[in-house]
Design an enzyme around this catalytic site. Structure first.
Site, PDB file in Angstrom:
ATOM      1  N   HIS A 239     -41.656  28.220  60.087  1.00  0.00           N
ATOM      2  CA  HIS A 239     -41.236  29.592  60.422  1.00  0.00           C
ATOM      3  C   HIS A 239     -41.393  30.559  59.230  1.00  0.00           C
ATOM      4  CE1 HIS A 239     -39.344  27.972  64.106  1.00  0.00           C
ATOM      5  NE2 HIS A 239     -38.838  27.034  63.349  1.00  0.00           N
TER       6      HIS A 239
HETATM    7  O1  RIB Z   1     -35.040  29.962  63.051  1.00  0.00           O
HETATM    8  C1  RIB Z   1     -35.765  29.592  61.897  1.00  0.00           C
HETATM    9  C2  RIB Z   1     -35.124  30.133  60.674  1.00  0.00           C
HETATM   10  O2  RIB Z   1     -33.838  29.559  60.516  1.00  0.00           O
HETATM   11  C3  RIB Z   1     -35.883  29.781  59.380  1.00  0.00           C
HETATM   12  O3  RIB Z   1     -35.679  30.793  58.436  1.00  0.00           O
HETATM   13  C4  RIB Z   1     -35.209  28.519  58.925  1.00  0.00           C
HETATM   14  O4  RIB Z   1     -35.290  28.354  57.500  1.00  0.00           O
HETATM   15  C5  RIB Z   1     -33.789  28.787  59.323  1.00  0.00           C
HETATM   16  O5  RIB Z   1     -33.207  29.573  58.302  1.00  0.00           O
END
Ligand code: RIB
Ligand code: CA
Length: 321
Positions: A239
């Site tokens: 992500h």
């Molecule tokens: O939903 C994904 C996010 O939540 C990313 O930033 C992961 O590191 C968690 O923080």
């Protein structure tokens, strides 16, 4: 180096990948990292950031930030990142752990913004608490920041609840302040980050790299890989890495402009990023570029190529074992 980079994060496996890649950028010089509670308590996210800088190795300062959301109790994600939030991997402690930066995240970020202005790119890849505090403390913060690139939200769906993505869910009030601030936002939400994954073949290629940083990354991703399998995903979504690889190669992604606000009153809809992307009712201002499509193969190839730079000239003074 024409540009400078600031990463506000909650390491966190994908935050860790973003920090490692950022220090191999040939376009940006990381000049500050700030940490926030999110994936784990701030004690873990702060220590993790310093240990990651030690692994690189680099001397990028790490500034402590918020230990809890603006008004809510803290929600963490041990099921994805492990209790210590690096997939259960223990990195060697850094000498810097004996000293703690006295300056708080929001103060250090504002000072960097005053110094570097439009040459500073800011990635916010955890809950937006630190950014909201900076907005509240410094009235001209929003005018000074040319744009904010975030991992968070989703035009459709959620991962912590059916309505909300984790970063926004943790601190919806902070996120609402950020989206209402007038700062141009580049939003890498689940719409695109769930498409931005590493396959088994990509992980094998990473495992074939010779650096301690690559070996750490492979080990650190194992828990997320197992979690992704339980969700029948095609691979391990990185992500947060989307924000950095966008800066490195903007054409990897395509966007649509949208109006975005955050639900803070609802119980079922807490933390939902409401957009007008799919509604007849169009709204203003459309101050958010929502990333919707990624060229995944090129994304994975750039990730591997940048990680491989550690193999070619790893300055790591100690071997991650
Ligand atoms: O939903 C994904 C996010 O939540 C990313 O930033 C992961 O590191 C968690 O923080
Ligand atoms: Ca994160």
């Amino acid at each position: 180096m024409s540009k400078y980079l600031w990463i506000d994060c909650d390491p966190g496996v994908d935050d860790a990948a973003t920090i490692l890649l950022a220090h191999q950028s040939q376009k940006f010089q990381p000049i500050g990292i700030s940490t926030v509670a999110g994936n784990a308590t701030h004690r873990h996210t702060f220590d993790n950031a310093r240990r990651l800088v030690h692994l690189i190795p680099a001397d990028t300062p790490v500034y402590p930030g918020a230990e809890k959301p603006l008004i809510r109790e803290l929600t963490t994600a041990p099921y994805v990142h492990g209790v210590d939030s690096l997939g259960g991997i223990q990195l060697p402690a850094s000498e810097s752990e004996k000293t703690t930066e006295s300056k708080k995240a929001w103060d250090a970020l504002y000072e960097a913004l005053c110094r570097y202005g439009d040459d500073l790119e800011v990635l916010a890849i955890g809950p937006l608490t630190n950014i909201a505090i900076a907005l509240a403390k410094y009235p001209d913060f929003a005018q000074r920041l040319k744009r904010l690139i975030i991992m968070g939200g989703a035009a459709k769906g959620g991962n912590y609840t059916p309505a909300a993505e984790f970063n926004i869910y943790v601190d919806p009030e902070a996120a609402e302040k950020v989206f209402m601030s007038g700062i141009p936002i580049f939003m890498f939400g689940l719409d695109v980050t769930l498409q931005s994954y590493l396959t088994e073949e990509d992980l094998d290629a990473l495992e074939n790299q010779s650096s301690p940083q690559a070996k750490f990354m492979v080990d650190c991703l194992q828990l997320s890989k197992e979690f992704a399998k339980t969700k029948n995903l095609k691979g391990v979504p990185l992500h947060d890495v989307c924000t950095l690889l966008y800066l490195e190669k903007p054409k990897l992604f395509s966007f649509k402009k949208a109006w975005v606000r955050v639900e803070t009153g609802g119980e079922i809809t807490r933390g939902k990023t409401v957009t007008d992307l799919y509604s007849d009712k169009q709204m203003e201002p459309k101050n958010t570029q929502v990333a919707l499509v990624v060229r995944r193969e090129d994304f994975a190839q750039l990730f591997l190529e940048m990680m491989n730079r550690y193999s070619k000239g790893s300055l790591c003074k100690h071997i991650y074992i």
